[in-house]
Design a protein around this motif. Structure first.
Motif, mmCIF file in Angstrom:
data_model
loop_
_atom_site.group_PDB
_atom_site.id
_atom_site.type_symbol
_atom_site.label_atom_id
_atom_site.label_comp_id
_atom_site.label_asym_id
_atom_site.label_seq_id
_atom_site.Cartn_x
_atom_site.Cartn_y
_atom_site.Cartn_z
ATOM 1 N N ARG A 72 3.931 6.138 8.797
ATOM 2 C CA ARG A 72 4.050 5.875 10.230
ATOM 3 C C ARG A 72 2.747 5.285 10.781
ATOM 4 O O ARG A 72 2.754 4.324 11.544
ATOM 5 C CB ARG A 72 4.401 7.172 10.965
ATOM 6 N N TYR A 73 1.622 5.867 10.348
ATOM 7 C CA TYR A 73 0.327 5.430 10.857
ATOM 8 C C TYR A 73 0.026 3.996 10.434
ATOM 9 O O TYR A 73 -0.357 3.160 11.264
ATOM 10 C CB TYR A 73 -0.775 6.366 10.349
ATOM 11 N N PHE A 74 0.185 3.706 9.150
ATOM 12 C CA PHE A 74 -0.158 2.366 8.673
ATOM 13 C C PHE A 74 0.847 1.312 9.142
ATOM 14 O O PHE A 74 0.462 0.175 9.437
ATOM 15 C CB PHE A 74 -0.265 2.353 7.148
ATOM 16 N N THR A 75 2.122 1.669 9.232
ATOM 17 C CA THR A 75 3.110 0.716 9.734
ATOM 18 C C THR A 75 2.781 0.321 11.167
ATOM 19 O O THR A 75 2.837 -0.862 11.541
ATOM 20 C CB THR A 75 4.521 1.315 9.642
ATOM 21 N N ALA B 4 -9.139 9.174 10.626
ATOM 22 C CA ALA B 4 -10.470 8.713 10.229
ATOM 23 C C ALA B 4 -10.512 8.325 8.765
ATOM 24 O O ALA B 4 -11.073 7.285 8.395
ATOM 25 C CB ALA B 4 -11.508 9.801 10.522
ATOM 26 N N GLN B 5 -9.894 9.135 7.892
ATOM 27 C CA GLN B 5 -9.923 8.795 6.466
ATOM 28 C C GLN B 5 -9.025 7.594 6.172
ATOM 29 O O GLN B 5 -9.323 6.792 5.286
ATOM 30 C CB GLN B 5 -9.555 10.005 5.597
ATOM 31 N N ALA B 6 -7.942 7.445 6.932
ATOM 32 C CA ALA B 6 -7.059 6.296 6.743
ATOM 33 C C ALA B 6 -7.759 5.002 7.144
ATOM 34 O O ALA B 6 -7.644 3.979 6.459
ATOM 35 C CB ALA B 6 -5.775 6.472 7.557
ATOM 36 N N ASP B 7 -8.494 5.035 8.237
ATOM 37 C CA ASP B 7 -9.241 3.853 8.662
ATOM 38 C C ASP B 7 -10.317 3.502 7.633
ATOM 39 O O ASP B 7 -10.570 2.317 7.362
ATOM 40 C CB ASP B 7 -9.878 4.090 10.032
ATOM 41 N N PHE C 178 0.866 -1.162 0.000
ATOM 42 C CA PHE C 178 0.000 0.000 0.000
ATOM 43 C C PHE C 178 0.909 1.220 0.000
ATOM 44 O O PHE C 178 2.097 1.114 0.295
ATOM 45 C CB PHE C 178 -0.894 0.002 1.246
ATOM 46 N N GLY C 179 0.367 2.379 -0.310
ATOM 47 C CA GLY C 179 1.231 3.541 -0.314
ATOM 48 C C GLY C 179 0.501 4.836 -0.541
ATOM 49 O O GLY C 179 -0.723 4.883 -0.710
#
Length: 248
Positions: free
Chosen positions: A18-21, A233-236, A4-5
C-alpha cells in the motif's frame, strides 16, 4: 517494468505494498510495481528470483531477516555488523543486503524518547529486528538489556522481569511479532501493572495501530509509539538505495 516487493512467511498484516503503490502514484513513477511474496521457506528465494527477473529490490520481514544472509552475494557494512537484512538490491545478477530498520528505528526513537541521564531500555525479543534496535541504541548511547525465551549471557528470561526490574527501564521496546494482526489478543509477558506514566513503550508492530502491549501502556499513563513511523522511514531509506543504485 521494474518490480519491487516484500518477502516473508505471512504478509497479510503488511502495509508495504500500500505504501509503495501510493508513493509511486504520488511521485509519478509509472514503471515500477510493488508486490508481496510469501515464502514458506527462505530456500524458495532463488526460485522467486529466477521466476521474476524484473525484480530489482526486495524488503525482508520476519522470520527471514537473518536466514536470508547466506542467499546473498554481498552485504553492506552496516548489515554485516548488525547481522540482519531487511532490504535487498538486485542488479546485474547479484544481490546485496542492507539494513534500513536501523535507520528507521534510530531516527524515530530520537523524536519519541528524550534520551538524557538515566536513559535505559528493555528490548523484548532477540531476532533480526532486535539486532537493528541494538545497533541504534548503541549509537544513541542508550544502555539496554534484552529479554528472550531462550536467553544467552547478559540477557534476561521473561520470567525474570519483575515489577522491580521494569521500574529500572524507562524505555520498553517490543521487537517481537506478538500482537500483530490477526493475533491481536497477544502481548509480551511482562508485569504491565508495574508500568507508570514515566515509561515509554515503542512497539515495532504497526498493524493493529494499537497493539495490546501499547494499549496496556496507554492505560497506565505511559507514552506509546507504534511501528508505522519506523516503517515509513525504513521504506524511504530502502527506496533511496534502490533508486540511487538501480535507477541511475
Amino acid at each position: 517494468m521494474r518490480k519491487f516487493g516484500l518477502i516473508g512467511k505471512k504478509l497479510g498484516h503488511s502495509f508495504s505494498k500500500r505504501y509503495f503503490t501510493a508513493k509511486f502514484k504520488q511521485e509519478g513513477i509509472a514503471d515500477a510495481a510493488y508486490e508481496l511474496y510469501e515464502l514458506s521457506d527462505i530456500a524458495e528465494l532463488p526460485n522467486l528470483l529466477a521466476r521474476e527477473p524484473e525484480l530489482v529490490g526486495l524488503n525482508v520481514t520476519v522470520p527471514y531477516k537473518e536466514v536470508v544472509i547466506p542467499y546473498l552475494h554481498e552485504l553492506d557494512s552496516s548489515a554485516a555488523c548488525i547481522g540482519a537484512v531487511n532490504t535487498i538490491k538486485l542488479e546485474g545478477g547479484r544481490s546485496k543486503g542492507y539494513n534500513t530498520d536501523f535507520l528507521g528505528f534510530r531516527d524515530t526513537l530520537r523524536q519519541f524518547y528524550p534520551a538524557g541521564e538515566g536513559a535505559r531500555a528493555l528490548v523484548l525479543g532477540t531476532g533480526g529486528a532486535a539486532k537493528a534496535v541494538w545497533a541504534a541504541l548503541e549509537e544513541l548511547a542508550i544502555p539496554y538489556t534484552s529479554v528472550s525465551r531462550n536467553p544467552t549471557q547478559n540477557q534476561l528470561h521473561y520470567e525474570a522481569i519483575t515489577s522491580e526490574v521494569l521500574q529500572a527501564y524507562p524505555l520498553i521496546i517490543n521487537t517481537t511479532p506478538l500482537g500483530m494482526a490477526p493475533d491481536t489478543d497477544r502481548a509480551p509477558a511482562i508485569p504491565y501493572e508495574a508500568l507508570r506514566p514515566g515509561h515509554y513503550l515503542y512497539d515495532l508492530v504497526y498493524n493493529p495501530e494499537e497493539t495490546l502491549f501499547l494499549q496496556k501502556g496507554r492505560l497506565a499513563g505511559a507514552r506509546i509509539l507504534n511501528g508505522l513511523p519506523m516503517l515509513h522511514a525504513q521504506a524511504d531509506a530502502a527506496w533511496g538505495i534502490w533508486a540511487n543504485e538501480n535507477c541511475g
